[in-house]
Design a protein around this motif. Structure first.
Motif, PDB file in Angstrom:
ATOM      1  N   ALA A  31      36.192  43.581  35.942  1.00 11.93           N
ATOM      2  CA  ALA A  31      36.713  43.399  35.082  1.00 11.93           C
ATOM      3  C   ALA A  31      37.388  42.069  35.011  1.00 11.93           C
ATOM      4  O   ALA A  31      37.770  41.054  34.271  1.00 11.93           O
ATOM      5  N   ARG A  32      38.363  41.721  36.445  1.00  8.58           N
ATOM      6  CA  ARG A  32      38.616  40.001  36.442  1.00  8.58           C
ATOM      7  C   ARG A  32      37.948  39.119  36.559  1.00  8.58           C
ATOM      8  O   ARG A  32      37.970  37.928  35.733  1.00  8.58           O
ATOM      9  N   VAL A  35      36.332  38.586  32.857  1.00  8.78           N
ATOM     10  CA  VAL A  35      37.876  37.951  31.723  1.00  8.78           C
ATOM     11  C   VAL A  35      37.298  36.471  32.190  1.00  8.78           C
ATOM     12  O   VAL A  35      37.683  35.678  31.362  1.00  8.78           O
ATOM     13  N   THR A  55      44.619  42.187  33.144  1.00  4.23           N
ATOM     14  CA  THR A  55      43.674  42.841  33.000  1.00  4.23           C
ATOM     15  C   THR A  55      43.281  43.569  34.035  1.00  4.23           C
ATOM     16  O   THR A  55      43.279  45.316  33.953  1.00  4.23           O
ATOM     17  N   LEU A  74      36.251  47.915  28.781  1.00  2.00           N
ATOM     18  CA  LEU A  74      37.064  46.533  28.585  1.00  2.00           C
ATOM     19  C   LEU A  74      36.211  46.162  27.419  1.00  2.00           C
ATOM     20  O   LEU A  74      35.028  45.688  26.892  1.00  2.00           O
ATOM     21  N   VAL A  76      36.859  42.245  25.884  1.00  2.00           N
ATOM     22  CA  VAL A  76      37.822  41.036  25.471  1.00  2.00           C
ATOM     23  C   VAL A  76      37.482  40.131  24.693  1.00  2.00           C
ATOM     24  O   VAL A  76      36.611  40.274  23.539  1.00  2.00           O
ATOM     25  N   VAL A  85      42.698  41.476  25.275  1.00  2.00           N
ATOM     26  CA  VAL A  85      42.292  42.300  26.051  1.00  2.00           C
ATOM     27  C   VAL A  85      42.536  43.816  25.646  1.00  2.00           C
ATOM     28  O   VAL A  85      43.761  44.163  25.772  1.00  2.00           O
TER      29      VAL A  85
END
Length: 153
Positions: A31-32, A35, A55, A74, A76, A85
């Motif tokens: 996820a990081r 983003v 996030t 997730l 974004v 987010v």
């Protein structure tokens, strides 16, 4: 949806990504990275470090506080004014003190208990909403004006 989807809305320049993540701690770095990549590829003005941190907190909370192994989603969304987010999970119970402080300071000796405080403090706004499958927890970050962004060395 299993996979990554990118689309733009004709009326408002925006880009959105939606991806299913495993219900495990392995979802946090994925996820990081998503983003970070989304903000970098579009040269978006939202603060990438803050977006990544918040996030990670949302995804880690979804993994830790929801039962079962249903995937976490997730979402974004990047707009000219900032980014939003969302993390969707299967548990309909809202997060504890996301939108208002609990009234007590986090214990400095504990590893846990600061995630929602970070989200509340560092985001432009945050909240949660029910979904058909459970809930979505979200935060927004405003875009940083170009003159305030760090210049590459």
């Amino acid at each position: 949806m299993n996979g990554l989807a990118l689309y733009e809305r004709p009326s408002e320049p925006a880009a959105s990504w939606r991806i299913a993540l495993p219900h495990s701690a392995a979802a946090v770095p994925v996820a990081r990275a998503l983003v970070r990549t989304a903000l970098a590829e579009l040269k978006h003005g939202a603060d990438s470090d803050t977006a990544e941190l918040l996030t990670a907190e949302l995804v880690a909370n979804a993994v830790e506080h929801t039962a079962g192994d249903a995937p976490i989603e997730l979402v974004v969304e990047l707009k000219p004014t900032g980014c939003q987010v969302e993390v969707h999970d299967a548990d309909p119970v809202p997060p504890g003190d996301l939108t208002r402080p609990s009234g007590k300071e986090p214990d400095p000796w504990q590893e846990h208990g600061r995630g929602l405080l970070l989200i509340r403090t560092l985001s432009s706004s945050c909240g949660h909403r029910p979904t058909e499958q459970g809930k979505a927890v979200w935060f927004r970050l405003a875009a940083v004006p170009p003159q305030w962004r760090p210049h590459p060395a």
